[in-house]
Each structure stands twice: as structure tokens, then as C-alpha cells.
Design an enzyme around this catalytic site. Structure first.
Site, PDB file in Angstrom:
ATOM      1  N   ASP A  87       0.731  -1.259   0.096  1.00 13.66           N
ATOM      2  CA  ASP A  87       0.232   0.096  -0.124  1.00 13.66           C
ATOM      3  C   ASP A  87       0.841   1.307   0.079  1.00 13.66           C
ATOM      4  OD1 ASP A  87       0.820  -0.555   2.725  1.00 13.66           O
ATOM      5  OD2 ASP A  87      -0.880   0.720   3.486  1.00 13.66           O
ATOM      6  N   GLU A 152       0.149  -0.793   5.767  1.00 12.53           N
ATOM      7  CA  GLU A 152       1.265  -0.208   6.556  1.00 12.53           C
ATOM      8  C   GLU A 152       1.044   1.543   6.906  1.00 12.53           C
ATOM      9  OE1 GLU A 152       4.927   1.520   7.764  1.00 12.53           O
ATOM     10  OE2 GLU A 152       3.884   1.960   5.960  1.00 12.53           O
TER      11      GLU A 152
END
Length: 459
Positions: A87, A152
Site C-alpha cells: 500500500d 502499513e
């Protein structure tokens, strides 16, 4: 291992093409509009591992998927677990990008795109290195597991429970993470300490609607004025955070660390030039590196209130809000900070204002030992990949999940950074040096060899 080195050399263009494919996927985890794109990034990684013959699975979570993959076990050799994230941060402000954030563009030896260095490019070096071993040698010299998440950038909310529930699956001898930076161009580094984080949003509510600042000013409490006072109360003019108890558990710097940092090739003037400022501030009594790496800090990340359009509009705003974060050092407790912070702010709320404090996420800082055989193996591998030995540094950034790995799996963590401090992480024009991308792949390939020589119970 000449066949391995030949493969790495002959497949440089393919490795870059694969990186471009992944960077084109706008996997912004914090924005629900990109949810399908986040899943596409997970699926792309799944295909990469599947094509290498890894046992591969996508685990669903209440948020974004977790990609897991493992190569066959190698008896007598240690097991390495690679962690990374697919991500990325939001690309805004879009107008400051020289090329579109999800159209990878190569300029001056760098590849520009959101996620180039954080963390798609760095993470992919390990995927490409295992590909090189399998396609040239036929197998890896040890078992390598991959755990790649999609949250994250929003605090890894579902990863810690996943680790707790799948500790048998994730059993390993060492965790490898590349989501940090080199010390400088051409000077690789192993990061042995990271700061923790505590991130908040403070919302203040005043009158039911924006008011005329002339008619009502001086009689009605202004949320924006109040917000400014409350935020300024959190830090003094010498850079010391003013939340009660904030420094109670902060360890003082040792003379050895101060000498080590002082010996590094670092210049305040060069640092200022690299970020475009003419002066530096921070906590009194500490050098720039000490402030960045080893001292806790407070920073406002965004402020919103009142009229923001073109020209003037004289309003007394109905509400005001700010997002801010503390970077923490080892032994500081984010939960304890939240309690102290709330008490401190509530005491400052004046009549006519209602306060709401949102605690987004927190994680403690950590420091890892420098004397393990895994650290020695990593240093040797990096020297093979980059042509010079690494220095050992600490960093001001946070990787919240590292603490979970240490606590849940009971293993050492290797933080091997291939990026650079000027890679514009989280900013417009994020980049990754392609030479470092390839050096990272080479170092990663060497790492599997050096780690395989360690007897697991040796550590």
C-alpha cells in the site's frame, strides 16, 4: 554462483519493467475509492510468487488483504521472513508532481512514482532476488517466507492479530525488512533503531455555524484561536514537549552512541541544502542526527478551520481541527501518552468549546542488538551488493509492526534500507534510484547465501 550473477545482469530491464507494473497500481490504503486497486496490487504479488512455485495465499482481513508466500523448507538452514507493504500514501497535492504519480517515469537515473521507495521498490528487491536464485540456480539455499500487507500506511491494524493467530505459519529465525534508507548516496546502512509513533486528530466545536467576525468577535470563543493556543502548549521554544510525564521513560544517549553519530560523514549545511531551508531548530543540547534519530518529537501534520477559498471572508469559524503526531523512542508507551495528552488538553478547553480527541494509532520505538550473527551476515551481503560496508544508524521513521515481530516471534529484525533520504517519501515526486534498486536486488541475493551459512541455534 556465476550463473546467479549472470541472471541478475541479464534481467535488469525485466526487473525494472516489473517494478513499473506494480507502481502503476494506485494502491492507496487510506482512501476507500482505491479499494479495488489495493486488491489488484495484492493479486499482482500473488501471481509473482505463484509463478516461482511458492506456496502462496491471500488472507482476507476486515481491511486490506495480506499476501503470504513461502519457498520449500531447507533442513539445517535458518528461515528468513521478509516483511513489506504494497500500500502507498495518497498522492496529493497532485499539482506538485512533475509527472503523474501512478505513471512511473524515469529521469536522471531515478524512477518517479508514488510507492517507488516506500515500499514497493524496496520490497520488490527481495522478490526479484529469490526469482534470480530459482531461475538460475534452481532453488534457494534457505527457506524464505514473505508477508506483504496492504495497511502499513494506516497503522497495520490487522497485521498484529494476524501474527498472533498464525505464529506457527510465520515461524522463522530472522525477519528482513527494507523500508528504510541508506545513510547517504553510495553509503549503505543497517538501521538498528526506529522511533515509535502516536498519531491524533484534535477537533474543536464552537458556535452552530460560522459567524461574522466583526459582529460576534470578542464575545464568542473562536475555535481556531483556541486550537492555536492548545497546539502551542504542546511544545516550548526550546523544542521540549510539554505533555506531563513525556520524558519519564526516555533513556539518555550514551557517549558511545554520540561518538558513533559524530563520526558519520554528515553536514548540517548539506542537510539544509538538500531540503531547501536556511536554518534548523530542535531540542536544545542535541545535534541534528541525535534529534532525528534518538529524541522524541512533536509535529503538527495538518490544520483546518474557517474560510480557505480565494480572497477574504471575515468569519469566526464554527469549528477547527488539527492532525498531529509524536515520534517516540524506546520505552515510551503510546497508551500512557494518550492518557496524559487528553488530560492536558481538556484542562485548556475554554467555555463555549467542545473538544474531541481521536487516537488513530500508536506503536513504541525499538532498538535491536548489533552483535547477532544475522547482523554480521547482513553486513557482508550489503558489502557484496553495494561495494562497501554499511554503517549502523538509527532512524526517525516508524514501522509499527516491527515491535510485533520481536514480541510475537521472538526473533531478530534486519532493517536493510536501499532508499535515500531525498527520495521524497510521502511527498510529491517520490523516487527510487534505479542503481540502488539493482544493488538492493544483488545485496538481497547475497543475503540468502550469507544467512544460509548460519546454524539456527547459533543465534
Amino acid at each position: 554462483m556465476s550463473e546467479l550473477q549472470t541472471f541478475l545482469t541479464e534481467n535488469r530491464s525485466k526487473f525494472e519493467a516489473d517494478l513499473c507494473e506494480l507502481l502503476k497500481i494506485p494502491s492507496v490504503s487510506t482512501d476507500s475509492r482505491y479499494k479495488a486497486d489495493v486488491r489488484d496490487a495484492a493479486a499482482w504479488l500473488h501471481r509473482q510468487f505463484d509463478q516461482l512455485g511458492f506456496e502462496t495465499k491471500i488472507f482476507e482481513t476486515p481491511g486490506h488483504p495480506i499476501v503470504y508466500a513461502e519457498s520449500p523448507a531447507v533442513p539445517g538452514a535458518p528461515v528468513a521472513l521478509v516483511y513489506g507493504h504494497y500500500d502507498v500514501q495518497p498522492p496529493e497535492p497532485l499539482e506538485e508532481w512533475k509527472s503523474p504519480p501512478f505513471e512511473p517515469t524515469i529521469r536522471d537515473g531515478n524512477i518517479y512514482a508514488r510507492g517507488a521507495t516506500d515500499d514497493k521498490g524496496q520490497m520488490l528487491t527481495h522478490v526479484k532476488s529469490v526469482e534470480a536464485w530459482i531461475k538460475s540456480v534452481g532453488k534457494l539455499p534457505l527457506q524464505v517466507k514473505f508477508l506483504i500487507e496492504g495497511e502499513e500506511e494506516i497503522g497495520s491494524e490487522h497485521l498484529t492479530p494476524f501474527i498472533q493467530e498464525h505464529d506457527d505459519l510465520l515461524e522463522c529465525d530472522v525477519v528482513v525488512i527494507s523500508d528504510t534508507s541508506q545513510f547517504g548516496p553510495g553509503q549503505p546502512a543497517i538501521t538498528y533503531g526506529l522511533k515509535g509513533i502516536a498519531y491524533y486528530e484534535l477537533k474543536l466545536f464552537g458556535p452552530k455555524q460560522d459567524l461574522h467576525s466583526g459582529t460576534f468577535g470578542g464575545a464568542v470563543t473562536n475555535p481556531a484561536n483556541t486550537l492555536s493556543k492548545m497546539l502551542s502548549s504542546l511544545i516550548d521554544e526550546k523544542g521540549k514537549v510539554q505533555v506531563p510525564g513525556f520524558y519519564d521513560d526516555v533513556d539518555p544517549l550514551t557517549d558511545e552512541e554520540r561518538n558513533q553519530f559524530g563520526s558519520l560523514d554528515f553536514s548540517d549545511a548539506d542537510f539544509m541544502r538538500s531540503i531547501g531551508v536556511e536554518g534548523l531548530t530542535g531540542e536544545s543540547g542535541y545535534s541534528t542526527l541525535e534529534r532525528r534519530w534518538t529524541r522524541p518529537t512533536f509535529d503538527i501534520n495538518g490544520i483546518t478551520s474557517g474560510y480557505q477559498g480565494e480572497g477574504a471572508k471575515t468569519v469566526l469559524p464554527a469549528k477547527a481541527s488539527a492532525k498531529f503526531s509524536f515520534r517516540l523512542v524506546p520505552h515510551q508507551d503510546p497508551a500512557q501518552l494518550s492518557e496524559s495528552l487528553k488530560t492536558h488538553l481538556e484542562a485548556l478547553v475554554p467555555p463555549g468549546i467542545r473538544m474531541e480527541l481521536i487516537d488513530f494509532h500508536g506503536a513504541p520505538g525499538f532498538v535491536v542488538p548489533l552483535d547477532s550473527p544475522y547482523m554480521t551476515a547482513a553486513a557482508a551481503a550489503i558489502e557484496k551488493g553495494f561495494g562497501r560496508p554499511p554503517v549502523f544508524i538509527r532512524e526517525g521513521g516508524s514501522i509499527p509492526i516491527v515491535t510485533s515481530f520481536v514480541e510475537q516471534l521472538g526473533v531478530d529484525v534486519l532493517l536493510l534500507g536501499w532508499g535515500l533520504n531525498d527520495d521524497n517519501t510521502h511527498s510529491p515526486n517520490e523516487k527510487f534510484c534505479l542503481a540502488d534498486y539493482h544493488r538492493g536486488i544483488k545485496a538481497s541475493a547475497a543475503l540468502w547465501h550469507t544467512l544460509s551459512k548460519i546454524t539456527p541455534n547459533q543465534a
